[in-house]
Design a protein around this motif. Structure first.
Motif, short mmCIF file in Angstrom:
data_model
loop_
_atom_site.label_atom_id
_atom_site.label_comp_id
_atom_site.label_asym_id
_atom_site.label_seq_id
_atom_site.Cartn_x
_atom_site.Cartn_y
_atom_site.Cartn_z
N ARG A 60 29.10 7.80 21.64
CA ARG A 60 27.89 7.00 21.80
C ARG A 60 26.63 7.84 21.64
NH1 ARG A 60 31.07 4.85 25.87
NH2 ARG A 60 29.96 6.03 27.47
N GLU A 61 26.64 9.05 22.17
CA GLU A 61 25.46 9.91 22.07
C GLU A 61 25.24 10.40 20.64
OE1 GLU A 61 24.58 12.75 25.14
OE2 GLU A 61 25.96 11.72 26.51
N VAL A 62 26.32 10.74 19.94
CA VAL A 62 26.21 11.19 18.55
C VAL A 62 25.65 10.07 17.68
CG1 VAL A 62 27.57 11.82 16.50
CG2 VAL A 62 27.99 12.98 18.69
N ARG A 63 26.13 8.84 17.89
CA ARG A 63 25.66 7.70 17.10
C ARG A 63 24.17 7.47 17.23
NH1 ARG A 63 29.10 2.65 18.68
NH2 ARG A 63 27.03 2.20 19.45
N ARG A 64 23.60 7.82 18.36
CA ARG A 64 22.17 7.59 18.59
C ARG A 64 21.26 8.58 17.87
NH1 ARG A 64 22.22 6.31 25.01
NH2 ARG A 64 24.41 6.68 24.86
N LEU A 65 21.80 9.69 17.40
CA LEU A 65 20.96 10.69 16.73
C LEU A 65 20.43 10.12 15.42
CD1 LEU A 65 23.13 13.87 17.34
CD2 LEU A 65 21.03 13.21 18.55
N GLU A 66 19.16 10.32 15.19
CA GLU A 66 18.46 9.76 14.03
C GLU A 66 19.12 10.15 12.71
OE1 GLU A 66 14.13 10.43 11.91
OE2 GLU A 66 14.33 10.84 14.04
N GLU A 67 19.61 11.36 12.61
CA GLU A 67 20.15 11.87 11.34
C GLU A 67 21.56 11.35 11.04
OE1 GLU A 67 17.49 14.95 13.31
OE2 GLU A 67 19.17 13.73 13.95
N VAL A 68 22.23 10.77 12.00
CA VAL A 68 23.61 10.32 11.83
C VAL A 68 23.61 8.99 11.07
CG1 VAL A 68 25.71 9.56 12.99
CG2 VAL A 68 24.44 11.55 13.84
N ARG A 69 24.21 8.99 9.88
CA ARG A 69 24.30 7.79 9.05
C ARG A 69 25.54 6.98 9.39
NH1 ARG A 69 19.90 8.23 9.18
NH2 ARG A 69 18.62 9.43 7.79
N LYS A 70 26.62 7.66 9.75
CA LYS A 70 27.86 6.99 10.10
C LYS A 70 28.66 7.93 10.99
CE LYS A 70 31.71 4.48 8.21
NZ LYS A 70 32.24 3.77 7.09
N SER A 71 29.37 7.36 11.94
CA SER A 71 30.23 8.18 12.78
C SER A 71 31.46 7.37 13.14
CB SER A 71 29.50 8.65 14.03
OG SER A 71 29.06 7.54 14.79
N ALA A 72 32.53 8.09 13.50
CA ALA A 72 33.78 7.41 13.86
C ALA A 72 34.60 8.30 14.77
CB ALA A 72 34.58 7.10 12.60
N MET A 73 35.31 7.66 15.69
CA MET A 73 36.33 8.37 16.47
C MET A 73 37.59 8.35 15.61
SD MET A 73 35.72 7.12 20.40
CE MET A 73 35.54 5.37 20.06
N VAL A 74 38.28 9.48 15.54
CA VAL A 74 39.41 9.61 14.64
C VAL A 74 40.60 10.27 15.35
CG1 VAL A 74 37.97 9.74 12.57
CG2 VAL A 74 38.55 11.84 13.77
N THR A 75 41.76 10.15 14.72
CA THR A 75 42.94 10.85 15.20
C THR A 75 43.09 12.13 14.39
OG1 THR A 75 44.38 9.69 13.66
CG2 THR A 75 44.08 8.70 15.83
N GLY A 76 43.92 13.03 14.87
CA GLY A 76 44.13 14.28 14.16
C GLY A 76 43.50 15.44 14.91
N PRO A 77 43.17 16.51 14.20
CA PRO A 77 42.67 17.71 14.88
C PRO A 77 41.24 17.58 15.42
CG PRO A 77 42.71 18.06 12.50
CD PRO A 77 43.36 16.73 12.77
N TYR A 78 40.51 16.55 15.01
CA TYR A 78 39.15 16.34 15.50
C TYR A 78 39.09 15.00 16.23
CZ TYR A 78 38.35 20.12 12.29
OH TYR A 78 38.43 21.33 11.65
N ASP A 79 38.10 14.85 17.08
CA ASP A 79 37.95 13.62 17.86
C ASP A 79 36.91 12.68 17.25
OD1 ASP A 79 39.77 14.45 19.95
OD2 ASP A 79 38.21 15.88 20.55
#
Length: 76
Positions: free
Chosen positions: A20-39
């Motif tokens: 939720r905090e990452v999504r609010r950053l002005e520079e973020v065009r798209k974000s997603a929670m994912v499976t695998g080695p990253y969250d």
């Protein structure tokens, strides 16, 4: 414009909050929670490459619960 994919690892139990905090950053065009080695993966866009390095990554790393980031510049 410069684009980058920022791959984020979080500590246990805080992925939703960090997302939720990452999504609010002005520079973020798209974000997603994912499976695998990253969250979380964030596609970001800035005017100059230095903005990614100097401010955006520091903004993300300062979010409580972010354990590690990996940044990949988009080459198109």
């Amino acid at each position: 414009m410069v684009e980058a994919l920022i791959l984020i690892n979080t500590t246990t139990g805080v992925m939703d909050k960090v997302y939720r905090e990452v999504r609010r950053l002005e520079e973020v065009r798209k974000s997603a929670m994912v499976t695998g080695p990253y969250d979380i993966i964030a596609l970001v866009e800035t005017e100059v490459i230095g903005d990614i390095r100097d401010s955006l990554i520091e903004k993300i790393r300062s979010i409580d619960g972010v354990k590690k980031t990996t940044t990949n510049l988009v080459i198109s």
